[in-house]
Design a protein around this motif. Structure first.
Motif, PDB file in Angstrom:
ATOM      1  N   LYS A 125       0.831  -1.215   0.000  1.00 41.33           N
ATOM      2  CA  LYS A 125       0.000   0.000   0.000  1.00 41.33           C
ATOM      3  C   LYS A 125       0.863   1.262   0.000  1.00 41.33           C
ATOM      4  O   LYS A 125       0.635   2.188  -0.781  1.00 41.33           O
ATOM      5  CB  LYS A 125      -0.951  -0.004   1.219  1.00 41.33           C
ATOM      6  CG  LYS A 125      -1.833  -1.237   1.290  1.00 41.33           C
ATOM      7  CD  LYS A 125      -2.744  -1.232   2.498  1.00 41.33           C
ATOM      8  CE  LYS A 125      -2.022  -1.240   3.836  1.00 41.33           C
ATOM      9  NZ  LYS A 125      -1.215  -2.464   4.067  1.00 41.33           N
ATOM     10  N   SER A 126       1.863   1.294   0.874  1.00 38.50           N
ATOM     11  CA  SER A 126       2.737   2.481   0.916  1.00 38.50           C
ATOM     12  C   SER A 126       3.539   2.602  -0.365  1.00 38.50           C
ATOM     13  O   SER A 126       3.770   3.717  -0.864  1.00 38.50           O
ATOM     14  CB  SER A 126       3.687   2.403   2.120  1.00 38.50           C
ATOM     15  OG  SER A 126       2.959   2.413   3.323  1.00 38.50           O
ATOM     16  N   THR A 127       3.953   1.464  -0.898  1.00 39.20           N
ATOM     17  CA  THR A 127       4.686   1.455  -2.165  1.00 39.20           C
ATOM     18  C   THR A 127       3.834   2.076  -3.266  1.00 39.20           C
ATOM     19  O   THR A 127       4.309   2.906  -4.051  1.00 39.20           O
ATOM     20  CB  THR A 127       5.046  -0.014  -2.530  1.00 39.20           C
ATOM     21  OG1 THR A 127       5.804  -0.567  -1.449  1.00 39.20           O
ATOM     22  CG2 THR A 127       5.833  -0.093  -3.812  1.00 39.20           C
ATOM     23  N   PHE A 175       2.705  11.009   4.886  1.00 39.45           N
ATOM     24  CA  PHE A 175       3.497   9.791   5.004  1.00 39.45           C
ATOM     25  C   PHE A 175       3.069   8.976   6.216  1.00 39.45           C
ATOM     26  O   PHE A 175       2.682   9.527   7.256  1.00 39.45           O
ATOM     27  CB  PHE A 175       4.988  10.131   5.156  1.00 39.45           C
ATOM     28  CG  PHE A 175       5.588  10.754   3.933  1.00 39.45           C
ATOM     29  CD1 PHE A 175       6.111   9.973   2.914  1.00 39.45           C
ATOM     30  CD2 PHE A 175       5.623  12.136   3.792  1.00 39.45           C
ATOM     31  CE1 PHE A 175       6.660  10.554   1.781  1.00 39.45           C
ATOM     32  CE2 PHE A 175       6.172  12.724   2.662  1.00 39.45           C
ATOM     33  CZ  PHE A 175       6.694  11.931   1.656  1.00 39.45           C
ATOM     34  N   GLN A 176       3.215   7.655   6.078  1.00 39.74           N
ATOM     35  CA  GLN A 176       2.872   6.758   7.189  1.00 39.74           C
ATOM     36  C   GLN A 176       3.714   7.095   8.429  1.00 39.74           C
ATOM     37  O   GLN A 176       3.224   7.020   9.547  1.00 39.74           O
ATOM     38  CB  GLN A 176       3.125   5.309   6.745  1.00 39.74           C
ATOM     39  CG  GLN A 176       2.614   4.278   7.728  1.00 39.74           C
ATOM     40  CD  GLN A 176       2.582   2.868   7.128  1.00 39.74           C
ATOM     41  OE1 GLN A 176       3.153   2.620   6.069  1.00 39.74           O
ATOM     42  NE2 GLN A 176       1.913   1.969   7.801  1.00 39.74           N
ATOM     43  N   ASP A 177       4.976   7.470   8.205  1.00 43.65           N
ATOM     44  CA  ASP A 177       5.820   7.821   9.354  1.00 43.65           C
ATOM     45  C   ASP A 177       6.075   9.337   9.422  1.00 43.65           C
ATOM     46  O   ASP A 177       7.103   9.786   9.929  1.00 43.65           O
ATOM     47  CB  ASP A 177       7.121   7.019   9.341  1.00 43.65           C
ATOM     48  CG  ASP A 177       7.740   6.980   7.944  1.00 43.65           C
ATOM     49  OD1 ASP A 177       7.227   7.696   7.050  1.00 43.65           O
ATOM     50  OD2 ASP A 177       8.738   6.275   7.751  1.00 43.65           O
ATOM     51  N   ALA A 219      -2.909   9.874   1.444  1.00 41.44           N
ATOM     52  CA  ALA A 219      -2.668   9.814   2.884  1.00 41.44           C
ATOM     53  C   ALA A 219      -2.507   8.352   3.315  1.00 41.44           C
ATOM     54  O   ALA A 219      -3.392   7.527   3.103  1.00 41.44           O
ATOM     55  CB  ALA A 219      -3.825  10.471   3.631  1.00 41.44           C
ATOM     56  N   ASP A 220      -1.352   8.074   3.899  1.00 38.64           N
ATOM     57  CA  ASP A 220      -1.012   6.698   4.270  1.00 38.64           C
ATOM     58  C   ASP A 220      -1.363   6.462   5.740  1.00 38.64           C
ATOM     59  O   ASP A 220      -0.634   6.892   6.626  1.00 38.64           O
ATOM     60  CB  ASP A 220       0.486   6.469   4.009  1.00 38.64           C
ATOM     61  CG  ASP A 220       0.826   5.003   3.869  1.00 38.64           C
ATOM     62  OD1 ASP A 220      -0.023   4.153   4.217  1.00 38.64           O
ATOM     63  OD2 ASP A 220       1.946   4.711   3.412  1.00 38.64           O
ATOM     64  N   GLU A 221      -2.484   5.815   5.970  1.00 37.60           N
ATOM     65  CA  GLU A 221      -2.998   5.556   7.322  1.00 37.60           C
ATOM     66  C   GLU A 221      -2.996   6.828   8.177  1.00 37.60           C
ATOM     67  O   GLU A 221      -2.365   6.870   9.226  1.00 37.60           O
ATOM     68  CB  GLU A 221      -2.173   4.454   7.996  1.00 37.60           C
ATOM     69  CG  GLU A 221      -2.101   3.198   7.139  1.00 37.60           C
ATOM     70  CD  GLU A 221      -1.662   1.968   7.923  1.00 37.60           C
ATOM     71  OE1 GLU A 221      -1.944   1.912   9.128  1.00 37.60           O
ATOM     72  OE2 GLU A 221      -1.055   1.075   7.321  1.00 37.60           O
ATOM     73  N   PRO A 222      -3.724   7.876   7.733  1.00 35.33           N
ATOM     74  CA  PRO A 222      -3.617   9.184   8.386  1.00 35.33           C
ATOM     75  C   PRO A 222      -4.208   9.246   9.793  1.00 35.33           C
ATOM     76  O   PRO A 222      -3.975  10.227  10.495  1.00 35.33           O
ATOM     77  CB  PRO A 222      -4.389  10.114   7.444  1.00 35.33           C
ATOM     78  CG  PRO A 222      -5.365   9.220   6.763  1.00 35.33           C
ATOM     79  CD  PRO A 222      -4.654   7.909   6.596  1.00 35.33           C
TER      80      PRO A 222
HETATM   81 MG    MG Z   1       2.349   1.010   4.663  1.00 34.26          MG
END
Ligand code: MG
Ligand code: ATP
Length: 225
Positions: free
Chosen positions: A47-49, A92-94, A167-170
């Motif tokens: 997913k992030s990729t 970003f997720q992080d 948005a990655d897992e916001p």
């Molecule tokens: Mg991810």
């Protein structure tokens, strides 16, 4: 807002591998103007990729990606940076925040890089941070709670008035109530500004708000009905 008919992002035949691991396999995706597309899928599925590719942060893949009809692979570095600034917001997720800067400074950075009026950007940043109940004050971002930092990351993604917010897992670090207020705000802003929201989501309560849900599985997207 009713999603538009135009595709603001179109990707065809996306292939992405890390060494011998094939993560994305001939993946197609269309993102319609103004829609809320939720992406789900198990951990490590890519997913992030995928979001990094759609956000033009990762250019090392095969396949075709267009943003507002412009083929990304044909653009020079500087034109690509300009396109990213004009169309895309990214969470970003992080988080990727600068720890020594304040919340407000982190949020206005993309606007400053875009050559926008810093005072205007500051007003926008304060407005969004207030909407997300995060202090814009002197505290370095490193001292904020994880949930506060997550909201700063969301605010930063919005400061340039993107056409698409990726948005990655916001809301991964937020409690249920803060999660609902985050998505209430995103709904309000989308009504005003009409941006599409493409978000990796786990929460059922949030998935209910999406126009479409796609599951990433075996390197491809599958419509969830
Ligand atoms: Mg991810
Ligand atoms: N830079 C990298 N180098 C090597 N492998 C990578 C790299 N980035 C991601 N991967 C691998 O690609 C796969 C997909 O990773 P990705 O981070 O996209 O998954 P994800 O669906 O976002 O997972 P999560 O839900 O845990 O965030 C994983 O197997 C991961 O180990």
């Amino acid at each position: 807002m009713e999603p538009g008919l135009k595709n603001i992002i179109r990707a065809r035949g996306i292939e992405k591998s890390f060494g011998s691991i094939r993560v994305l396999k001939n993946l197609d995706i269309d993102i319609r103007e103004g829609e809320f597309l939720a992406i789900v899928g198990r951990s490590g599925v890519g997913k992030s990729t995928l979001l990094a590719i759609l956000g033009t942060h990762d250019l090392a893949y095969d396949g075709m990606l267009e943003v507002d009809g412009k083929p990304v692979s044909a653009l020079s570095r500087s034109r690509l940076a300009a396109l990213r600034r004009e169309y895309l917001g990214f969470v970003f997720q992080d988080f990727h925040l600068l720890p020594r800067l304040t919340a407000e400074e982190n949020v206005i950075l993309p606007a400053v890089f875009s050559g926008k009026n810093p005072e205007k950007a500051r007003t926008t940043a304060r407005h969004i941070l207030a909407g997300l109940s995060v202090r814009a004050d002197e505290t370095p971002t490193s001292l904020l709670s994880r949930g506060e930092r997550q909201r700063v990351a969301v605010a930063r993604g919005l400061v340039n008035y993107p056409s698409v917010l990726l948005a990655d897992e916001p809301s991964a670090s937020l409690d249920r109530e803060s999660e609902q207020s985050l998505f209430n705000l995103l709904d309000d802003l989308r009504k005003d500004q009409g941006f599409a929201l493409v978000a990796v989501i786990h929460s059922k309560a949030v998935l209910n708000r999406a126009d479409r849900i796609m599951e990433l599985r075996d390197g491809m997207l599958h419509e969830v009905v």
